[in-house]
Scaffold this active site. Structure first.
Site, PDB file in Angstrom:
ATOM      1  N   GLY A  61     -10.004   9.442   6.737  1.00 42.47           N
ATOM      2  CA  GLY A  61     -11.006   9.713   5.703  1.00 42.47           C
ATOM      3  C   GLY A  61     -12.278   8.989   6.113  1.00 42.47           C
TER       4      GLY A  61
ATOM      5  N   ASN B 123       0.861  -1.190   0.000  1.00 38.67           N
ATOM      6  CA  ASN B 123       0.000   0.000   0.000  1.00 38.67           C
ATOM      7  C   ASN B 123       0.898   1.241   0.000  1.00 38.67           C
ATOM      8  OD1 ASN B 123      -1.759   2.067   0.517  1.00 38.67           O
ATOM      9  ND2 ASN B 123      -2.736   1.106   2.293  1.00 38.67           N
TER      10      ASN B 123
ATOM     11  N   HIS C  88     -12.854   3.884  -0.637  1.00 39.97           N
ATOM     12  CA  HIS C  88     -12.920   2.954   0.510  1.00 39.97           C
ATOM     13  C   HIS C  88     -13.653   1.659   0.118  1.00 39.97           C
ATOM     14  CE1 HIS C  88     -12.728   6.578   3.488  1.00 39.97           C
ATOM     15  NE2 HIS C  88     -11.521   6.037   3.376  1.00 39.97           N
TER      16      HIS C  88
ATOM     17  N   GLU D   9      -8.684  -4.001   5.388  1.00 42.48           N
ATOM     18  CA  GLU D   9      -8.516  -3.795   3.954  1.00 42.48           C
ATOM     19  C   GLU D   9      -7.369  -4.639   3.397  1.00 42.48           C
ATOM     20  OE1 GLU D   9      -8.758   0.346   5.219  1.00 42.48           O
ATOM     21  OE2 GLU D   9      -9.582   0.783   3.247  1.00 42.48           O
TER      22      GLU D   9
ATOM     23  N   ARG E 108      -2.782  -1.953  -3.380  1.00 39.99           N
ATOM     24  CA  ARG E 108      -3.911  -1.033  -3.293  1.00 39.99           C
ATOM     25  C   ARG E 108      -3.717   0.052  -4.350  1.00 39.99           C
ATOM     26  NH1 ARG E 108      -4.903   3.844   0.718  1.00 39.99           N
ATOM     27  NH2 ARG E 108      -6.945   4.403  -0.079  1.00 39.99           N
TER      28      ARG E 108
ATOM     29  N   ASP F  22      -7.539  14.398  15.353  1.00 34.29           N
ATOM     30  CA  ASP F  22      -7.564  13.072  15.945  1.00 34.29           C
ATOM     31  C   ASP F  22      -8.762  12.945  16.897  1.00 34.29           C
ATOM     32  OD1 ASP F  22      -5.327  10.699  16.652  1.00 34.29           O
ATOM     33  OD2 ASP F  22      -6.801  11.131  18.222  1.00 34.29           O
TER      34      ASP F  22
ATOM     35  N   ARG G 239     -10.549  16.902   6.187  1.00 35.07           N
ATOM     36  CA  ARG G 239     -11.309  17.251   4.979  1.00 35.07           C
ATOM     37  C   ARG G 239     -12.710  17.730   5.352  1.00 35.07           C
ATOM     38  NH1 ARG G 239     -10.349  11.728   1.844  1.00 35.07           N
ATOM     39  NH2 ARG G 239      -8.692  11.298   3.333  1.00 35.07           N
TER      40      ARG G 239
ATOM     41  N   ILE H 246     -12.383   5.394  14.057  1.00 36.61           N
ATOM     42  CA  ILE H 246     -13.404   6.075  14.866  1.00 36.61           C
ATOM     43  C   ILE H 246     -14.628   5.181  15.047  1.00 36.61           C
ATOM     44  CG2 ILE H 246     -14.971   8.062  14.952  1.00 36.61           C
ATOM     45  CD1 ILE H 246     -12.871   9.641  13.309  1.00 36.61           C
ATOM     46  N   GLY H 247     -15.098   4.596  13.955  1.00 37.43           N
ATOM     47  CA  GLY H 247     -16.305   3.767  14.017  1.00 37.43           C
ATOM     48  C   GLY H 247     -16.145   2.567  14.943  1.00 37.43           C
ATOM     49  N   GLU H 248     -14.926   1.993  14.957  1.00 37.54           N
ATOM     50  CA  GLU H 248     -14.691   0.811  15.788  1.00 37.54           C
ATOM     51  C   GLU H 248     -14.500   1.160  17.257  1.00 37.54           C
ATOM     52  OE1 GLU H 248     -11.279  -1.230  14.036  1.00 37.54           O
ATOM     53  OE2 GLU H 248     -12.170  -0.882  12.071  1.00 37.54           O
TER      54      GLU H 248
HETATM   55  P1  ADP Z   1      -6.744   5.765   8.600  1.00 39.73           P
HETATM   56  O1  ADP Z   1      -7.882   6.308   7.801  1.00 39.73           O
HETATM   57  O2  ADP Z   1      -5.523   6.623   8.534  1.00 39.73           O
HETATM   58  O3  ADP Z   1      -6.499   4.280   8.412  1.00 39.73           O
HETATM   59  P2  ADP Z   1      -7.841   4.952  11.171  1.00 39.73           P
HETATM   60  O4  ADP Z   1      -8.888   4.062  10.588  1.00 39.73           O
HETATM   61  O5  ADP Z   1      -6.733   4.317  11.937  1.00 39.73           O
HETATM   62  O6  ADP Z   1      -7.232   5.956  10.119  1.00 39.73           O
HETATM   63  O7  ADP Z   1      -8.611   5.989  12.137  1.00 39.73           O
HETATM   64  C1  ADP Z   1      -7.944   7.019  12.780  1.00 39.73           C
HETATM   65  C2  ADP Z   1      -8.951   7.747  13.647  1.00 39.73           C
HETATM   66  O8  ADP Z   1      -9.463   6.835  14.640  1.00 39.73           O
HETATM   67  C3  ADP Z   1      -8.316   8.910  14.425  1.00 39.73           C
HETATM   68  O9  ADP Z   1      -9.189  10.025  14.408  1.00 39.73           O
HETATM   69  C4  ADP Z   1      -8.246   8.344  15.829  1.00 39.73           C
HETATM   70  O10 ADP Z   1      -8.276   9.335  16.832  1.00 39.73           O
HETATM   71  C5  ADP Z   1      -9.500   7.507  15.866  1.00 39.73           C
HETATM   72  N1  ADP Z   1      -9.479   6.602  17.022  1.00 39.73           N
HETATM   73  C6  ADP Z   1      -8.666   5.551  17.253  1.00 39.73           C
HETATM   74  N2  ADP Z   1      -8.901   5.041  18.497  1.00 39.73           N
HETATM   75  C7  ADP Z   1      -9.887   5.810  19.059  1.00 39.73           C
HETATM   76  C8  ADP Z   1     -10.587   5.813  20.305  1.00 39.73           C
HETATM   77  N3  ADP Z   1     -10.324   4.911  21.242  1.00 39.73           N
HETATM   78  N4  ADP Z   1     -11.543   6.765  20.506  1.00 39.73           N
HETATM   79  C9  ADP Z   1     -11.819   7.682  19.571  1.00 39.73           C
HETATM   80  N5  ADP Z   1     -11.203   7.730  18.377  1.00 39.73           N
HETATM   81  C10 ADP Z   1     -10.256   6.811  18.116  1.00 39.73           C
END
Ligand code: ADP
Length: 398
Positions: free
Chosen positions: A207, A9, A175, A380, A86, A277, A236, A326-328
């Site tokens: 993103g 990647n 994505h 991914e 990728r 972040d 963004r 963030i979602g996880e």
């Molecule tokens: P990328 O798109 O670069 O792969 P990631 O999927 O790793 O990024 O997501 C990064 C985002 O996830 C950041 O905003 C980070 O702060 C957020 N994140 C990771 N762990 C947590 C957490 N425990 N609580 C809130 N946000 C989190």
């Protein structure tokens, strides 16, 4: 010979490698960052020490150094059996992953006009890998391919038709590897056939994008011609009024600077004037920093609006899925988003929501929710490894 799959990647200043075995278990991963800058470095995951690459190290040099380091540590005893790359933009040419040959290389190059920051660097990674591993089958896996099933009414912008006919101005979506993984994983969790599973998948990382998937196929998505459209993201803006360009020109700000600001200084960073972040943002909101709280509220509200918009493309919803960093991980973002969606019948179980994520999949809706809500960690790299393995074995059979 034991199957091993290498995933490559290439970002504009980074290179990530992941190595999987035939059972698709991860064997090793490695990373190079700050490429083409004065302090480029590389690191094998698990090593304390970084490897300094010297000034202005290229993607080619990073690949050479990382492969040598993986071999030295016995993490890659022989050449991989297949390699997956990728690639960000496949335009309308690629509806699925493709085995790399000269025609595929030229087609990726032709799509570079649509992704000038990404496709050239993806190509550089492919060329370096072809040189390093001649004869090993290599596959290109496109971020856009999964969305090639979008119907015309979802991919066309309401702009002069000539822009699409002559220059390909349309919505492509990104994505795709993550959203397609959500489609198969959600089907597995719900115990349904993937081709009869309809979900809304929200990928929230740096993103962010959201996709409506009807019976396994992408039918609407929030990113467009470029990955700037749609949700608010780390830096963004997502959707803005296109009239903003003209308005800011009247203030002496040229299009190039607006473009840079919308990509690099907007989103969570722009609103909070502090950080892109989400984890840091949640901490600073808890300490009473009002702009951080506002940034989280805007992020969640816009996401909720898009969940509503995605419903227009579905005739049934089997689950709303959260993924990405963030979602996880952010129970707060999930809670604030779902709070806007009560009228549609979404409800969370606070305990399930608080305890979920953190690398495990599961349900977070309450018993009275009209729809299941799932958290699923994305992978991914695994999708790219699977595609490379599938294409390489199909080639070996012919
Ligand atoms: P990328 O798109 O670069 O792969 P990631 O999927 O790793 O990024 O997501 C990064 C985002 O996830 C950041 O905003 C980070 O702060 C957020 N994140 C990771 N762990 C947590 C957490 N425990 N609580 C809130 N946000 C989190």
């Amino acid at each position: 010979m034991e199957e091993t799959l290498l995933v490559v990647n290439c970002g504009s200043s980074s290179l990530k490698l992941a190595l999987f075995d035939g059972q698709q278990r991860k064997l090793a991963s490695a990373l190079a960052e700050r490429l083409n800058q004065s302090d480029a470095f590389a690191r094998i995951e698990g090593d304390k020490q970084a490897i300094h690459l010297g000034p202005d190290a290229s993607h080619e040099r990073a690949l050479e150094v990382l492969v040598a380091a993986l071999r030295e540590r016995n993490l890659m005893a022989s050449d991989p059996t297949a390699i997956g790359h990728r690639v960000v933009h496949g335009g309308e040419t690629f509806r699925e992953a493709a085995l790399i040959d000269d025609d595929v290389l030229s087609a990726i190059d032709e799509c570079a006009g649509l992704a000038p920051l990404h496709n050239p660097v993806n190509l550089a990674g492919i060329r370096a890998t072809l040189e390093q591993f001649p004869g090993v089958p290599q596959a290109a896996v496109f971020d856009t391919a999964f969305h090639q099933t979008l119907p015309e009414h979802a991919y066309l912008y309401a702009v002069p038709g000539k822009w699409y006919r002559e220059w390909g101005v349309r919505r492509y979506g990104f994505h795709g590897t993550s959203h397609s993984f959500m489609a198969t994983e959600a089907a597995r969790i719900l115990d349904r056939p993937p081709e009869q599973t309809s979900i809304i998948s929200a990928h929230l990382g740096n993103g962010c994008s959201i996709t409506a998937i009807r019976d396994g196929c992408s039918v609407d998505t929030s990113m467009g011609l470029t990955p700037l459209e749609g949700l608010a993201m780390g830096t963004r803006s997502g959707d803005v009024d296109p009239g903003l360009f003209d308005f800011l020109r009247s203030k002496g700000i040229e299009a190039e600077e607006v473009h840079r600001s919308l990509n690099q200084q907007s989103g969570l960073l722009g609103l909070s004037e502090k950080t892109n972040d989400m984890r840091t943002l949640c901490e600073s909101a808890d300490q009473g920093h009002a702009p951080s709280r506002t940034a989280i509220e805007v992020f969640c509200f816009r996401l909720a609006r898009y969940v509503g918009a995605m419903m227009a493309s579905l005739d049934r919803l089997d689950a709303l899925v959260f993924t990405g960093g963030i979602g996880e991980n952010s129970a707060r973002v999930r809670e604030r988003t779902i709070a806007h969606l009560q009228l549609l019948g979404f409800h969370l179980d606070a305990n399930r929501n608080d305890s979920h994520g953190k690398s495990s999949s599961g349900h977070i809706e309450s018993a009275n929710s009209r729809f299941p809500v799932l958290v699923i960690p994305t992978n991914e790299e695994l999708v790219i490894a699977r595609e490379a393995s599938r294409l390489a074995s199909a080639r070996n059979k012919t």
